[in-house]
Design an enzyme around this catalytic site. Structure first.
Site, PDB file in Angstrom:
ATOM      1  N   ARG A  37     -58.254 -44.305   1.481  1.00 42.42           N
ATOM      2  CA  ARG A  37     -58.008 -44.267   0.030  1.00 42.42           C
ATOM      3  C   ARG A  37     -58.884 -43.224  -0.646  1.00 42.42           C
ATOM      4  NH1 ARG A  37     -55.669 -48.004  -3.304  1.00 42.42           N
ATOM      5  NH2 ARG A  37     -54.411 -49.542  -2.224  1.00 42.42           N
ATOM      6  N   ARG A  62     -62.597 -47.187  -0.479  1.00 43.31           N
ATOM      7  CA  ARG A  62     -63.104 -48.554  -0.648  1.00 43.31           C
ATOM      8  C   ARG A  62     -63.216 -49.316   0.669  1.00 43.31           C
ATOM      9  NH1 ARG A  62     -58.035 -51.328  -3.744  1.00 43.31           N
ATOM     10  NH2 ARG A  62     -58.360 -49.591  -5.146  1.00 43.31           N
ATOM     11  N   THR A  67     -54.214 -53.720  -4.009  1.00 42.34           N
ATOM     12  CA  THR A  67     -53.557 -53.240  -2.790  1.00 42.34           C
ATOM     13  C   THR A  67     -52.352 -52.395  -3.212  1.00 42.34           C
ATOM     14  OG1 THR A  67     -52.507 -53.938  -0.720  1.00 42.34           O
ATOM     15  CG2 THR A  67     -52.180 -55.376  -2.601  1.00 42.34           C
ATOM     16  N   THR A  68     -51.660 -51.783  -2.247  1.00 42.96           N
ATOM     17  CA  THR A  68     -50.524 -50.915  -2.575  1.00 42.96           C
ATOM     18  C   THR A  68     -49.411 -51.747  -3.217  1.00 42.96           C
ATOM     19  OG1 THR A  68     -51.143 -49.832  -0.518  1.00 42.96           O
ATOM     20  CG2 THR A  68     -49.178 -49.015  -1.620  1.00 42.96           C
ATOM     21  N   ARG A 109     -71.472 -55.395   2.785  1.00 43.20           N
ATOM     22  CA  ARG A 109     -72.911 -55.514   3.014  1.00 43.20           C
ATOM     23  C   ARG A 109     -73.589 -54.181   3.281  1.00 43.20           C
ATOM     24  NH1 ARG A 109     -74.560 -60.921   4.352  1.00 43.20           N
ATOM     25  NH2 ARG A 109     -76.509 -60.012   5.037  1.00 43.20           N
ATOM     26  N   HIS A 162     -46.296 -54.988   4.446  1.00 45.04           N
ATOM     27  CA  HIS A 162     -47.004 -55.477   3.267  1.00 45.04           C
ATOM     28  C   HIS A 162     -46.844 -56.975   3.067  1.00 45.04           C
ATOM     29  CE1 HIS A 162     -49.215 -55.548  -0.402  1.00 45.04           C
ATOM     30  NE2 HIS A 162     -49.632 -54.341  -0.084  1.00 45.04           N
ATOM     31  N   GLY A 163     -47.966 -57.654   3.156  1.00 45.81           N
ATOM     32  CA  GLY A 163     -48.008 -59.083   2.873  1.00 45.81           C
ATOM     33  C   GLY A 163     -47.453 -59.960   3.973  1.00 45.81           C
ATOM     34  N   GLU A 183     -52.418 -43.811   6.742  1.00 43.91           N
ATOM     35  CA  GLU A 183     -51.757 -43.925   5.439  1.00 43.91           C
ATOM     36  C   GLU A 183     -52.527 -43.083   4.430  1.00 43.91           C
ATOM     37  OE1 GLU A 183     -50.197 -48.547   5.867  1.00 43.91           O
ATOM     38  OE2 GLU A 183     -51.664 -48.026   4.341  1.00 43.91           O
ATOM     39  N   ASP A 219     -57.874 -52.049   7.975  1.00 47.98           N
ATOM     40  CA  ASP A 219     -58.626 -51.695   6.751  1.00 47.98           C
ATOM     41  C   ASP A 219     -59.660 -52.756   6.381  1.00 47.98           C
ATOM     42  OD1 ASP A 219     -57.095 -49.440   6.467  1.00 47.98           O
ATOM     43  OD2 ASP A 219     -55.796 -50.263   4.905  1.00 47.98           O
ATOM     44  N   HIS A 220     -59.259 -54.036   6.532  1.00 48.53           N
ATOM     45  CA  HIS A 220     -60.127 -55.082   5.989  1.00 48.53           C
ATOM     46  C   HIS A 220     -61.307 -55.437   6.893  1.00 48.53           C
ATOM     47  CE1 HIS A 220     -57.910 -55.082   2.434  1.00 48.53           C
ATOM     48  NE2 HIS A 220     -56.779 -55.383   3.052  1.00 48.53           N
ATOM     49  N   GLU A 225     -40.925 -46.897   5.577  1.00 46.67           N
ATOM     50  CA  GLU A 225     -41.466 -48.246   5.709  1.00 46.67           C
ATOM     51  C   GLU A 225     -41.065 -49.000   4.442  1.00 46.67           C
ATOM     52  OE1 GLU A 225     -45.333 -48.727   7.383  1.00 46.67           O
ATOM     53  OE2 GLU A 225     -45.732 -50.522   6.194  1.00 46.67           O
ATOM     54  N   HIS A 249     -55.771 -46.934   6.147  1.00 45.61           N
ATOM     55  CA  HIS A 249     -55.438 -46.287   4.873  1.00 45.61           C
ATOM     56  C   HIS A 249     -56.708 -45.644   4.335  1.00 45.61           C
ATOM     57  CE1 HIS A 249     -53.552 -46.893   0.571  1.00 45.61           C
ATOM     58  NE2 HIS A 249     -53.929 -45.650   0.791  1.00 45.61           N
ATOM     59  N   GLY A 253     -51.690 -56.232   8.252  1.00 46.75           N
ATOM     60  CA  GLY A 253     -53.140 -56.123   8.128  1.00 46.75           C
ATOM     61  C   GLY A 253     -53.809 -57.372   7.611  1.00 46.75           C
ATOM     62  N   HIS A 254     -53.730 -57.615   6.305  1.00 44.88           N
ATOM     63  CA  HIS A 254     -54.555 -58.613   5.637  1.00 44.88           C
ATOM     64  C   HIS A 254     -54.476 -59.993   6.291  1.00 44.88           C
ATOM     65  CE1 HIS A 254     -55.539 -61.355   2.196  1.00 44.88           C
ATOM     66  NE2 HIS A 254     -56.600 -60.583   2.230  1.00 44.88           N
ATOM     67  N   ASN A 308     -53.103 -53.114  11.130  1.00 42.99           N
ATOM     68  CA  ASN A 308     -53.873 -52.451  10.069  1.00 42.99           C
ATOM     69  C   ASN A 308     -55.276 -53.067  10.019  1.00 42.99           C
ATOM     70  OD1 ASN A 308     -55.066 -52.112   7.441  1.00 42.99           O
ATOM     71  ND2 ASN A 308     -53.117 -51.317   6.722  1.00 42.99           N
TER      72      ASN A 308
HETATM   73  N1  PXP Z   1     -47.917 -50.923   5.177  1.00 42.58           N
HETATM   74  C1  PXP Z   1     -48.380 -50.165   4.170  1.00 42.58           C
HETATM   75  C2  PXP Z   1     -47.703 -48.888   3.883  1.00 42.58           C
HETATM   76  C3  PXP Z   1     -49.509 -50.578   3.409  1.00 42.58           C
HETATM   77  O1  PXP Z   1     -49.946 -49.805   2.407  1.00 42.58           O
HETATM   78  C4  PXP Z   1     -50.142 -51.784   3.765  1.00 42.58           C
HETATM   79  C5  PXP Z   1     -51.348 -52.234   3.005  1.00 42.58           C
HETATM   80  O2  PXP Z   1     -52.358 -51.300   3.104  1.00 42.58           O
HETATM   81  C6  PXP Z   1     -49.644 -52.513   4.838  1.00 42.58           C
HETATM   82  C7  PXP Z   1     -48.507 -52.073   5.516  1.00 42.58           C
HETATM   83  C8  PXP Z   1     -50.291 -53.768   5.324  1.00 42.58           C
HETATM   84  O3  PXP Z   1     -50.184 -54.761   4.366  1.00 42.58           O
HETATM   85  P1  PXP Z   1     -50.978 -56.125   4.559  1.00 42.58           P
HETATM   86  O4  PXP Z   1     -52.433 -55.766   4.633  1.00 42.58           O
HETATM   87  O5  PXP Z   1     -50.622 -56.902   3.348  1.00 42.58           O
HETATM   88  O6  PXP Z   1     -50.492 -56.732   5.839  1.00 42.58           O
END
Ligand code: PXP
Length: 240
Positions: free
Chosen positions: A47, A51, A102-103, A20, A194-195, A72, A11-12, A153, A45, A216-217, A9
């Site tokens: 959104r 964001r 976050t979700t 910036r 997630h996480g 997503e 996103d970040h 998921e 994702h 992701g994060h 992922n």
């Molecule tokens: N899976 C889904 C469905 C999510 O919404 C997210 C966060 O956007 C992730 C996985 C990834 O989570 P993380 O960024 O905490 O690894």
């Protein structure tokens, strides 16, 4: 040996770019780097508040990426239109609240059922694999099956928090284990996300029916430390 797929992922990368208002770091570059280094899919994702990832990112990435893009989206008419137009190979439907960082949890499968069913049907007819992001509970797995989703998921946020805080996580791990088993028996493909960190991914990788992890994060955060030594050396060369 079983092979677990890794969805990266990114996103970040867009979060850092948007901080910036520049056009770097580029999510497209990150997506292609993930592909080059063995990722099985790339997740973004889109959104409602844009964001991090925006539609230009989506268009650029889908045009260039050879591995599957996992988009997503929240269950809204706007996102349905975008998904039908962009035809990502994978789609994961997630809950979304404007104020959340976050979700925060899995989908509420008691709400907006008719639209959810329609959404899944139209996306599947458009040749996207459809996954639902849910809490690890049996009722939601039964509903996901009834709604004809291809995959679910499992939201691993609670487990990961317990592991990070060095608290007892066995009950939550058991809840996930039961959900994975039940979902697998129903014929759903099971994913987790997630996480996740190195530690939590290792623990969950022992559950044999989880086919895909989306991370992701933590992965993007770790990449800063893996990449910083080379970047500093490059600047030192430039500045000498
Ligand atoms: N899976 C889904 C469905 C999510 O919404 C997210 C966060 O956007 C992730 C996985 C990834 O989570 P993380 O960024 O905490 O690894």
């Amino acid at each position: 040996m079983k092979r677990i797929r890794l969805g990266v992922n990114i996103d970040h990368v867009a979060t850092v770019r948007n901080a910036r208002g520049e056009d770097y770091p580029s999510p497209l570059r990150a997506a292609l780097l993930a592909e080059k280094n063995g990722a099985d899919s790339v997740t973004i994702h889109l959104r409602e508040d844009r964001r991090h990832i925006n539609e230009t990112d989506l268009k650029k990435i889908i045009k260039k990426l050879k591995i599957p893009l996992n988009l997503e989206i929240a269950a809204t008419k706007e996102m349905l239109k975008i998904a039908l137009r962009s035809k990502p190979p994978f789609i994961c439907i997630v809950p979304e609240k404007r104020q959340e960082i976050t979700t925060e949890g899995g989908l509420n499968l008691k709400y907006n059922i008719n639209f959810l069913r329609l959404l899944i049907k139209r996306l599947k007819n458009n040749n996207s694999r459809v996954s639902l992001f849910i809490e690890p509970n049996i009722k939601d797995l039964d509903k996901a099956k009834k709604f004809n989703a291809d995959c679910v998921e499992i939201h691993t946020g609670k487990l990961c928090n317990l592991i990070n805080q060095k608290k007892n996580f066995q009950n939550e791990l058991n809840r996930i284990r039961k959900a994975v088993l039940h979902g697998h028996k129903l014929g759903l493909e099971i994913h987790a996300g997630h996480g996740l960190t190195y530690t939590s991914a290792k623990i969950l990788s022992k559950l044999k029916d989880i086919k895909e992890f989306n991370i992701g994060h933590f992965l993007i955060g770790e990449s800063i430390f893996e990449g910083m030594p080379l970047t500093i050396k490059k600047f030192k060369r430039i500045l000498k």
